[in-house]
Enzyme design. Structure first.
Site, mmCIF file in Angstrom:
data_model
loop_
_atom_site.group_PDB
_atom_site.id
_atom_site.type_symbol
_atom_site.label_atom_id
_atom_site.label_comp_id
_atom_site.label_asym_id
_atom_site.label_seq_id
_atom_site.Cartn_x
_atom_site.Cartn_y
_atom_site.Cartn_z
ATOM 1 N N GLU A 42 0.869 -1.175 0.000
ATOM 2 C CA GLU A 42 0.000 0.000 0.000
ATOM 3 C C GLU A 42 0.908 1.228 0.000
ATOM 4 O O GLU A 42 1.805 1.330 0.842
ATOM 5 C CB GLU A 42 -0.902 0.018 1.230
ATOM 6 C CG GLU A 42 -1.857 1.208 1.229
ATOM 7 C CD GLU A 42 -2.798 1.229 2.410
ATOM 8 O OE1 GLU A 42 -3.598 2.186 2.511
ATOM 9 O OE2 GLU A 42 -2.727 0.308 3.260
ATOM 10 N N ARG A 272 6.166 -12.923 9.712
ATOM 11 C CA ARG A 272 6.696 -11.584 9.482
ATOM 12 C C ARG A 272 8.123 -11.478 10.031
ATOM 13 O O ARG A 272 8.541 -12.269 10.862
ATOM 14 C CB ARG A 272 5.822 -10.535 10.189
ATOM 15 C CG ARG A 272 4.403 -10.494 9.706
ATOM 16 C CD ARG A 272 3.587 -9.469 10.476
ATOM 17 N NE ARG A 272 4.061 -8.114 10.214
ATOM 18 C CZ ARG A 272 3.431 -7.025 10.629
ATOM 19 N NH1 ARG A 272 2.329 -7.121 11.350
ATOM 20 N NH2 ARG A 272 3.899 -5.831 10.351
ATOM 21 N N LYS A 282 3.925 0.697 10.232
ATOM 22 C CA LYS A 282 4.033 1.901 9.426
ATOM 23 C C LYS A 282 3.368 3.086 10.121
ATOM 24 O O LYS A 282 3.803 4.231 9.963
ATOM 25 C CB LYS A 282 3.432 1.683 8.035
ATOM 26 C CG LYS A 282 4.398 1.060 7.044
ATOM 27 C CD LYS A 282 3.991 1.258 5.607
ATOM 28 C CE LYS A 282 2.847 0.378 5.201
ATOM 29 N NZ LYS A 282 2.563 0.460 3.744
#
Length: 568
Positions: A42, A272, A282
């Site tokens: 994104e 992750r 983020k």
């Protein structure tokens, strides 16, 4: 078992579970032997090393199995997205050493997704809900308690169509309506309890401007985008495991609308990448930038790809680190020391060796002629003969590291002290004869005498001394600023700490040294050139560096001293 078979077995063992699944699909002839992956960031921030792990997997699988990896920007939330982030993502992927097959955007499919949503409404499979977000959250229930149906769940199809089209107008009020899929409010998987498909956002989109006012949610856009592009393996991180049934459901509905049942992308999840003493959120990273708690997304203390690049990490070292920790189905916290070790190993093979003094004290060679100089030969990289040599000027007045001198030294101190000999690297053996102090007792100058017959490379000059010191000529060096970095946070796992993450920041994570000196050869180096300040660590010229004001970032020390300081 033959040696060939043993090697084959060993190779299979080294494959990640993701690659094993891909090979199984290939062996079974799925998708006609075609492999297509995608990396779907994104564009609402800069990539960090966690994204780099996904990049290595998504692009690596495509590379290793003669497939294609598409880059697709998940730009379904214009209130958080910007072309600045798009450009940075493109740059970071290329710097890491990967190439994409095509560049797509979720916004490329807005028309198709809209038509799909209309079809679902027409089939009685979606409805417009006018509850508040708080009401919707409450009526969804809990993981152990079934939800209750929305009062708008059984609206007539025509009314839903009218309201849905109204959602996509400038007059629609943000938060007043959402489109929800009509699924199962008692499903144990909370994601199946009538998930939201569309919401109203009036922020102009970075690609489509003000054409749209209703935007698809990630769960509604992601799987369909994979399907539209022909993705065979949708590889993502573990938090998407509970989303997978909904991913499959929407793709199946799309196939029913199109009367196609040729294939469905296979979603595979891996763990992750989490690092000690930093965060990967983020949202938190953006807060650090917006609140000026760091100098920007590319601050060398940040876990961002651009921050690591600016600090002096190499793309090869990041990829080697990611390869070393592997891919599993269990989340873990990886020690920052492992990443730094990978950086050291890689830079040792490629960094140019230069002379720099970051905590200087004057050394005067009292028996060296005033005004005389010599050019000493310095090897650029002992690990790679092809890197050649350069020269460094030697003179009577030098700078050495203050820590390399001790007036009253213990027996095992093998650096400079009165009456002891040491070698000045690439130059002569010298013996310390004394020092000068100021009124406060601080050492301001050291004196030594050199042996003219001990020049490096001279026949018979290689007699043994226990210490070798680096230096620069005080009259032939360039002043520089050096920025040294420590961990960004004071706690090992700030994400697991209940305190506000801002309270956990390390106040001494940046140490700026303004009275440093480097040899001219180092002063000529540019950002992107890997350097080793001999006996100190690895460095790189900073983006702020100019010929008038040199700035170097410390990438990593020669040893992991930080762990010792913290008692590990």
């Amino acid at each position: 078992m033959t040696t060939l078979q043993e090697n084959s077995c060993e190779e299979k063992k080294s494959l990640s579970f993701v690659e094993q699944m891909v090979e199984q699909d290939l062996a079974e002839g799925k998708n006609g032997g075609r492999i297509q992956t995608r990396f779907p960031p994104e564009p609402n921030g800069y990539l960090h090393i966690g994204h780099a792990k996904a990049i290595c997997m998504d692009f690596g699988v495509a590379e290793n199995y003669n497939g294609v990896c598409n880059l697709r920007f998940d730009d379904t939330n214009p209130s958080k997205e910007d072309t600045e982030y798009v450009d940075s993502i493109l740059h970071d992927i290329q710097w890491l050493g990967f190439k994409w097959g095509n560049v797509y955007y979720a916004s490329d499919y807005f028309e198709k997704l809209w038509d799909f949503a209309i079809w679902m409404i027409e089939q009685g499979k979606a409805y417009v809900d006018e509850q508040t977000s708080e009401q919707i959250a409450e009526q969804k229930g809990t993981p152990t308690q079934a939800g209750t149906p929305s009062p708008y769940r059984d609206r007539p199809i025509e009314e839903n169509l009218k309201l849905f089209r109204q959602m996509n107008t400038p007059e629609a009020v943000e938060g007043s309506m959402v489109l929800r899929a009509k699924l199962d409010m008692s499903n144990p998987n909370m994601h199946f309890r009538d998930p939201i498909m569309y919401r109203i956002i009036h922020t102009p989109h970075h690609r489509t401007g003000t054409k749209w006012h209703a935007y698809p949610m990630y769960d509604f856009a992601h799987g369909q985008s994979d399907y539209f592009e022909g993705v065979t393996h949708s590889i993502c991180t573990l938090e998407f495991v509970p989303h997978r049934p909904l991913y499959d459901h929407f793709v199946d509905e799309l196939q029913e609308m199109e009367n196609q049942h040729d294939y469905r992308p296979r979603q595979i999840e891996f763990n992750r990448l989490n690092l000690t003493y930093t965060v990967m959120s983020k949202r938190k990273l953006k807060a650090l930038v917006d609140e000026h708690l760091v100098a920007g997304w590319d601050d060398p203390r940040m876990p961002t790809v651009c921050g690591m690049r600016r600090r002096g990490y190499s793309p090869e070292s990041i990829r080697k680190f990611i390869d070393s920790i592997g891919y599993t189905k269990f989340d873990a916290l990886n020690d920052m020391a492992l990443l730094e070790a990978a950086v050291r190993e890689d830079l040792n093979a490629k960094a140019l060796r230069v002379s720099a003094v970051i905590n200087p004290v004057k050394l005067v060679i009292t028996n060296y002629p005033e005004g005389e100089t010599e050019e000493m030969v310095a090897v650029n990289n002992p690990e790679n003969e092809a890197d050649g040599t350069h020269t460094i000027t030697f003179s009577r007045n030098l700078w050495i590291e203050r820590d390399d001198f001790m007036e009253d030294a213990p027996k095992k101190f093998f650096r400079m002290s009165p009456g002891k000999e040491v070698r000045l690297k690439n130059a002569y053996i010298v013996m310390c004869t004394g020092c000068t102090k100021d009124a406060d007792g601080n050492i301001i100058e050291i004196q030594a005498e050199y042996d003219p017959q001990s020049k490096s490379g001279m026949e018979g000059a290689n007699r043994k001394v226990k210490g070798t010191l680096h230096w620069v000529s005080a009259d032939h060096c360039v002043k520089a600023e050096v920025r040294q970095y420590d961990r960004l946070f004071n706690v090992e796992n700030p994400s697991a700490d209940e305190r506000d993450f801002r309270e956990l920041l390390n106040p001494t994570s940046l140490n700026v040294l303004t009275e440093c000196y480097v040899e001219p050869f180092a002063a000529e180096r540019k950002p992107g050139e890997y350097l080793q300040f001999q006996r100190i660590g690895y460095f790189m010229a900073d983006l702020d560096s100019t010929p008038e004001h040199l700035v170097f970032n410390k990438t990593v020390g020669l040893k992991d001293n930080w762990a010792k300081v913290n008692g590990k």
